[in-house]
Design a protein around this motif. Structure first.
Motif, PDB file in Angstrom:
ATOM      1  N   VAL A 135      27.733  24.704  25.121  1.00  0.00           N
ATOM      2  CA  VAL A 135      26.865  24.932  23.972  1.00  0.00           C
ATOM      3  C   VAL A 135      26.880  23.694  23.081  1.00  0.00           C
ATOM      4  N   SER A 136      25.712  23.304  22.654  1.00  0.00           N
ATOM      5  CA  SER A 136      25.588  22.115  21.804  1.00  0.00           C
ATOM      6  C   SER A 136      26.114  22.389  20.398  1.00  0.00           C
ATOM      7  N   GLU A 137      26.182  21.321  19.612  1.00  0.00           N
ATOM      8  CA  GLU A 137      26.416  21.502  18.188  1.00  0.00           C
ATOM      9  C   GLU A 137      25.273  22.323  17.597  1.00  0.00           C
ATOM     10  N   VAL A 138      25.593  23.067  16.568  1.00  0.00           N
ATOM     11  CA  VAL A 138      24.555  23.850  15.893  1.00  0.00           C
ATOM     12  C   VAL A 138      23.787  22.927  14.941  1.00  0.00           C
ATOM     13  N   ALA A 139      22.479  22.908  15.118  1.00  0.00           N
ATOM     14  CA  ALA A 139      21.626  22.105  14.232  1.00  0.00           C
ATOM     15  C   ALA A 139      21.132  22.989  13.091  1.00  0.00           C
ATOM     16  N   GLU A 140      21.139  22.456  11.924  1.00  0.00           N
ATOM     17  CA  GLU A 140      20.660  23.190  10.747  1.00  0.00           C
ATOM     18  C   GLU A 140      19.455  22.453  10.180  1.00  0.00           C
ATOM     19  N   TYR A 141      18.338  23.206  10.010  1.00  0.00           N
ATOM     20  CA  TYR A 141      17.095  22.569   9.560  1.00  0.00           C
ATOM     21  C   TYR A 141      16.517  23.302   8.350  1.00  0.00           C
ATOM     22  N   THR A 142      15.928  22.491   7.488  1.00  0.00           N
ATOM     23  CA  THR A 142      15.189  23.020   6.336  1.00  0.00           C
ATOM     24  C   THR A 142      13.871  22.269   6.245  1.00  0.00           C
ATOM     25  N   PHE A 143      12.794  23.023   6.169  1.00  0.00           N
ATOM     26  CA  PHE A 143      11.494  22.376   5.978  1.00  0.00           C
ATOM     27  C   PHE A 143      10.669  23.245   5.030  1.00  0.00           C
ATOM     28  N   THR A 144       9.624  22.644   4.515  1.00  0.00           N
ATOM     29  CA  THR A 144       8.762  23.339   3.547  1.00  0.00           C
ATOM     30  C   THR A 144       7.368  23.495   4.139  1.00  0.00           C
ATOM     31  N   LYS A 145       6.866  24.747   4.049  1.00  0.00           N
ATOM     32  CA  LYS A 145       5.471  24.979   4.433  1.00  0.00           C
ATOM     33  C   LYS A 145       4.652  25.136   3.147  1.00  0.00           C
ATOM     34  N   ASP A 146       3.647  24.310   3.010  1.00  0.00           N
ATOM     35  CA  ASP A 146       2.801  24.339   1.808  1.00  0.00           C
ATOM     36  C   ASP A 146       1.349  24.392   2.269  1.00  0.00           C
ATOM     37  N   THR A 147       0.757  25.567   2.134  1.00  0.00           N
ATOM     38  CA  THR A 147      -0.649  25.741   2.548  1.00  0.00           C
ATOM     39  C   THR A 147      -1.571  25.990   1.349  1.00  0.00           C
ATOM     40  N   ILE A 148      -1.022  25.897   0.114  1.00  0.00           N
ATOM     41  CA  ILE A 148      -1.819  26.167  -1.092  1.00  0.00           C
ATOM     42  C   ILE A 148      -2.431  24.857  -1.585  1.00  0.00           C
ATOM     43  N   PRO A 149      -3.783  24.790  -1.748  1.00  0.00           N
ATOM     44  CA  PRO A 149      -4.412  23.562  -2.245  1.00  0.00           C
ATOM     45  C   PRO A 149      -3.865  23.198  -3.633  1.00  0.00           C
ATOM     46  N   LEU A 150      -3.920  21.931  -3.964  1.00  0.00           N
ATOM     47  CA  LEU A 150      -3.342  21.437  -5.206  1.00  0.00           C
ATOM     48  C   LEU A 150      -4.013  22.061  -6.418  1.00  0.00           C
ATOM     49  N   LEU A 151      -5.364  22.185  -6.399  1.00  0.00           N
ATOM     50  CA  LEU A 151      -6.075  22.747  -7.542  1.00  0.00           C
ATOM     51  C   LEU A 151      -5.669  24.185  -7.779  1.00  0.00           C
ATOM     52  N   LEU A 152      -5.565  24.926  -6.682  1.00  0.00           N
ATOM     53  CA  LEU A 152      -5.167  26.343  -6.814  1.00  0.00           C
ATOM     54  C   LEU A 152      -3.732  26.439  -7.310  1.00  0.00           C
ATOM     55  N   ARG A 153      -2.908  25.547  -6.908  1.00  0.00           N
ATOM     56  CA  ARG A 153      -1.525  25.559  -7.366  1.00  0.00           C
ATOM     57  C   ARG A 153      -1.457  25.310  -8.870  1.00  0.00           C
ATOM     58  N   LYS A 154      -2.356  24.400  -9.391  1.00  0.00           N
ATOM     59  CA  LYS A 154      -2.377  24.126 -10.829  1.00  0.00           C
ATOM     60  C   LYS A 154      -2.846  25.348 -11.597  1.00  0.00           C
ATOM     61  N   LEU A 155      -3.883  26.063 -11.044  1.00  0.00           N
ATOM     62  CA  LEU A 155      -4.378  27.258 -11.703  1.00  0.00           C
ATOM     63  C   LEU A 155      -3.305  28.318 -11.756  1.00  0.00           C
ATOM     64  N   ILE A 156      -2.563  28.447 -10.671  1.00  0.00           N
ATOM     65  CA  ILE A 156      -1.506  29.458 -10.623  1.00  0.00           C
ATOM     66  C   ILE A 156      -0.413  29.134 -11.634  1.00  0.00           C
ATOM     67  N   SER A 157      -0.146  27.842 -11.802  1.00  0.00           N
ATOM     68  CA  SER A 157       0.896  27.462 -12.752  1.00  0.00           C
ATOM     69  C   SER A 157       0.468  27.717 -14.185  1.00  0.00           C
TER      70      SER A 157
END
Length: 304
Positions: free
Chosen positions: A280-302
């Motif tokens: 068994v290999s070493e355990v790999a740990e990953y973190t990534f971000t999924k961002d599907t919200i357009p920038l303008l909509l994100r500003k409105l939400i904020s």
């Protein structure tokens, strides 16, 4: 020795006397000797797989008799069925006696010579991996130990592929993902009979595979960030059996080419790979971000 003899009839007439010379020979012939021609196996144990005998030669004027297991044989005529023929003897204990007699009738025996004939080869040894780790039956393992089973009292001999000579040292497996260990074994019994060969083939791999790598689609990114994506699916890359886990404890198999859905925002998971040998290999740990919200909509939400 000289003797004088004459005859006299009933009337008293006596014939001429005649001298008779007698020769007395009380000398016995030289004692014949018997030995195995080939005392195979352990020298001196009178156990052999070849019943051929070395018998001393007869002197001139001596008649020889051979007894095999109590039966008299015809020594002088090898074409007779009762001549000593080692190829016709069966396995087991045999007793041979040679008796020489000279012209005067004096005899001498070799004494009884005993030996055990064993022409039956032992069974071949059995070689078996102690543990066929990983996929059972593929003979790819991370444990190079193997067992050897053979009949009692035999000597096990080995050689590996490419060796010219047999030896009694048990070969040690060689590690290598692309190397096949080919170990041959045979049994030799006390009479020197050799069994058929047996072969064990296996690959020993003790080096774990590399840990899987993260696969996410960053083709739409306008920034150079390998852990940011606007895609819904992710996977991991490995040439081996892949698993992923949300907590590092409970694992799920991931088929080759399969992808996993992700949540909006930060995604965190673990991944590992297992090779054919079960490493068994070493355990790999990953973190990534999924961002599907357009920038303008994100500003409105904020604002809201």
């Amino acid at each position: 020795m000289k003797l004088s003899a004459s005859l006299r009839d009933a009337a008293g007439n006596e014939g001429k006397s005649r001298d008779v010379e007698l020769k007395i020979n009380s000398t016995v012939p030289s004692q014949p000797t018997i030995a195995l021609k080939v005392d195979s196996g352990i020298a001196g144990d009178q156990l052999t797989n070849d019943a051929t005998l070395n018998i001393s030669e007869t002197a001139a004027g001596v008649t020889r008799v051979i007894k095999l297991d109590g039966f008299k044989l015809d020594y002088y005529n090898p074409n007779q069925m009762d001549h000593y023929d080692p190829s016709k003897l069966t396995d087991g204990l045999h007793k041979v006696e040679v008796i020489d007699t000279n012209a005067a009738g004096n005899s001498i025996s070799s004494g009884e010579f005993s030996f055990v004939l064993d022409k039956t080869p032992p069974k071949w040894p059995l070689l078996k991996l102690v543990e066929d780790t990983g996929t059972k039956g593929d003979n790819i393992t991370r444990n190079g130990e193997y067992t050897v089973s053979a009949e009692d009292g035999v000597r096990v001999e080995y050689k590996v592929y490419g060796d010219a000579e047999w030896h009694t040292n048990k070969p040690v497996a060689v590690e290598g993902r692309n190397y096949t260990n080919i170990i041959m074994a045979r049994a030799v019994d006390k009479a020197g009979n050799v069994s058929d060969e047996t072969v064990l083939k296996f690959t020993l791999v003790t080096t774990p595979p590399p840990k899987p790598s993260l696969l996410i689609d960053v083709s739409d990114n306008i920034v150079d960030d390998p852990f940011l994506t606007n895609k819904n699916l992710w996977s991991v890359s490995s040439g081996y059996w892949k698993e992923y886990s949300a907590d590092g404890q409970n694992w799920t198999h991931l088929e080759q080419g399969a992808k996993v859905g992700s949540a909006e925002g930060v995604n965190h998971f673990f991944a590992r790979a297992t090779d054919e040998a079960g490493n068994v290999s070493e355990v790999a740990e990953y973190t990534f971000t999924k961002d599907t919200i357009p920038l303008l909509l994100r500003k409105l939400i904020s604002i809201l």
